[in-house]
Scaffold this motif. Structure first.
Motif, mmCIF file in Angstrom:
data_model
loop_
_atom_site.group_PDB
_atom_site.id
_atom_site.type_symbol
_atom_site.label_atom_id
_atom_site.label_comp_id
_atom_site.label_asym_id
_atom_site.label_seq_id
_atom_site.Cartn_x
_atom_site.Cartn_y
_atom_site.Cartn_z
ATOM 1 N N ARG A 181 0.831 -1.191 0.000
ATOM 2 C CA ARG A 181 0.000 0.000 0.000
ATOM 3 C C ARG A 181 0.869 1.245 0.000
ATOM 4 O O ARG A 181 1.948 1.268 0.576
ATOM 5 C CB ARG A 181 -0.926 -0.001 1.210
ATOM 6 N N VAL B 171 -3.371 -0.309 15.203
ATOM 7 C CA VAL B 171 -4.555 -1.173 15.144
ATOM 8 C C VAL B 171 -5.741 -0.382 14.605
ATOM 9 O O VAL B 171 -6.472 -0.853 13.716
ATOM 10 C CB VAL B 171 -4.869 -1.764 16.537
ATOM 11 N N GLU B 172 -5.937 0.825 15.114
ATOM 12 C CA GLU B 172 -7.063 1.646 14.688
ATOM 13 C C GLU B 172 -6.986 1.981 13.199
ATOM 14 O O GLU B 172 -8.008 2.005 12.509
ATOM 15 C CB GLU B 172 -7.103 2.931 15.511
ATOM 16 N N GLY C 27 -5.266 0.200 10.969
ATOM 17 C CA GLY C 27 -5.126 -1.014 10.167
ATOM 18 C C GLY C 27 -3.805 -1.096 9.427
ATOM 19 O O GLY C 27 -3.743 -1.595 8.304
ATOM 20 N N ILE C 28 -2.751 -0.590 10.066
ATOM 21 C CA ILE C 28 -1.423 -0.635 9.462
ATOM 22 C C ILE C 28 -0.475 -1.367 10.404
ATOM 23 O O ILE C 28 -0.705 -1.414 11.611
ATOM 24 C CB ILE C 28 -0.872 0.779 9.158
#
Length: 66
Positions: free
Chosen positions: A6, A30-31, A33-34
């Motif tokens: 990405r 986590v929040e 998504g990486i």
């Protein structure tokens, strides 16, 4: 097998680092998504002044702080 890598723009990275400073790198990763290691790299890059957007300029002979 090819990996899908990405791409993130500089503004996204700077905002992710700001979130990391507020809630911690692990929670921010986590929040968002990486991978946390990706976020750690961005934090290091901001500290080193490698992201131009949203960063204060350094003055010669003065340490850079966030």
């Amino acid at each position: 097998m090819a990996r899908n890598q990405r791409k993130y723009n500089t503004e996204y990275k700077v905002q992710a680092v700001k979130l990391s400073n507020e809630i911690g790198s692990s929670k921010a990763a986590v929040e968002l998504g990486i991978p946390v290691d990706t976020l750690y790299g961005w934090v290091r890059a901001v500290k080193e002044g490698r992201f131009g957007a949203g960063q204060r300029s350094r003055l010669p002979g003065r340490p850079h702080t966030l």
